[in-house]
Design a protein around this motif. Structure first.
Motif, PDB file in Angstrom:
ATOM      1  N   TRP A   1      76.003  66.429   2.215  1.00  0.00           N
ATOM      2  CA  TRP A   1      75.674  65.185   1.542  1.00  0.00           C
ATOM      3  C   TRP A   1      75.771  64.231   2.749  1.00  0.00           C
ATOM      4  N   PRO A   2      75.146  63.311   2.704  1.00  0.00           N
ATOM      5  CA  PRO A   2      74.943  62.152   3.871  1.00  0.00           C
ATOM      6  C   PRO A   2      76.238  61.481   4.058  1.00  0.00           C
ATOM      7  N   GLU A   3      77.074  61.091   2.904  1.00  0.00           N
ATOM      8  CA  GLU A   3      78.385  60.541   3.010  1.00  0.00           C
ATOM      9  C   GLU A   3      79.526  61.580   3.038  1.00  0.00           C
TER      10      GLU A   3
END
Length: 171
Positions: free
Chosen positions: A102-104
């Protein structure tokens, strides 16, 4: 047979325990109806092959294997399983060997087949009324250690006590 399984087997003939299990079953069913799945966290056992782990209950009812994470804290386990189970509940079909990121989040997960789900997902089998030898299927979400290193990588910094390989541990 693990200590947990022997204890559950002995306890199920006690009327007070049966009443408690009925209440737990009702609570679990309400949780799954409300959230599409539940997460069961199990603390480490006394033996070397009995690490702390968590797993979903309810994804099998959606036509998907249950998910298992081993060797992490309760909070991290719940976060990971909740996020990935939400993807499944929203219609995503996960595949063996798939890399999840996930990007975060700096973490990385790889889905692996869990060959001994009957020794691990005891609560899911109880919920679906399946004996261990006909267990619901499960995937182990293998997580990358610091530096994005997986257990199969040569420079993995900790041994199986950190994150046992699928099929080498049990509840």
């Amino acid at each position: 047979m693990s200590v947990l399984r022997r204890t559950l087997f002995r306890m199920t003939s006690d009327p007070r325990t049966l009443a408690w299990l009925d209440q737990e079953d009702a609570h679990l069913a309400r949780t799954i109806r409300a959230h599409r799945c539940a997460v069961q966290y199990v603390g480490a056992g006394e033996g070397p092959g009995e690490p702390a782990f968590g797993y979903t209950i309810g994804l099998y009812g959606l036509g998907h294997p249950e998910l298992v994470v081993v060797g992490l804290s309760a909070e991290t386990t719940h976060g990971i399983l909740g996020r990935v189970a939400g993807m499944v509940a929203d219609g995503r079909d996960l595949l063996i060997g798939e890399l999840l990121t996930w990007p975060e989040w700096d973490g990385r997960l790889v889905l692996e087949h869990l060959p001994n789900p009957g020794d691990v997902v005891l609560g899911a089998n109880r919920f679906y009324e399946r004996p261990a030898e006909y267990s619901v299927p499960a995937y182990q979400l293998t997580w990358a250690h610091t530096g994005a290193v997986f257990p199969w990588d040569e420079d993995y910094p900790c041994g199986p006590e950190c994150q046992p390989r699928p099929g080498t541990w049990q509840a």
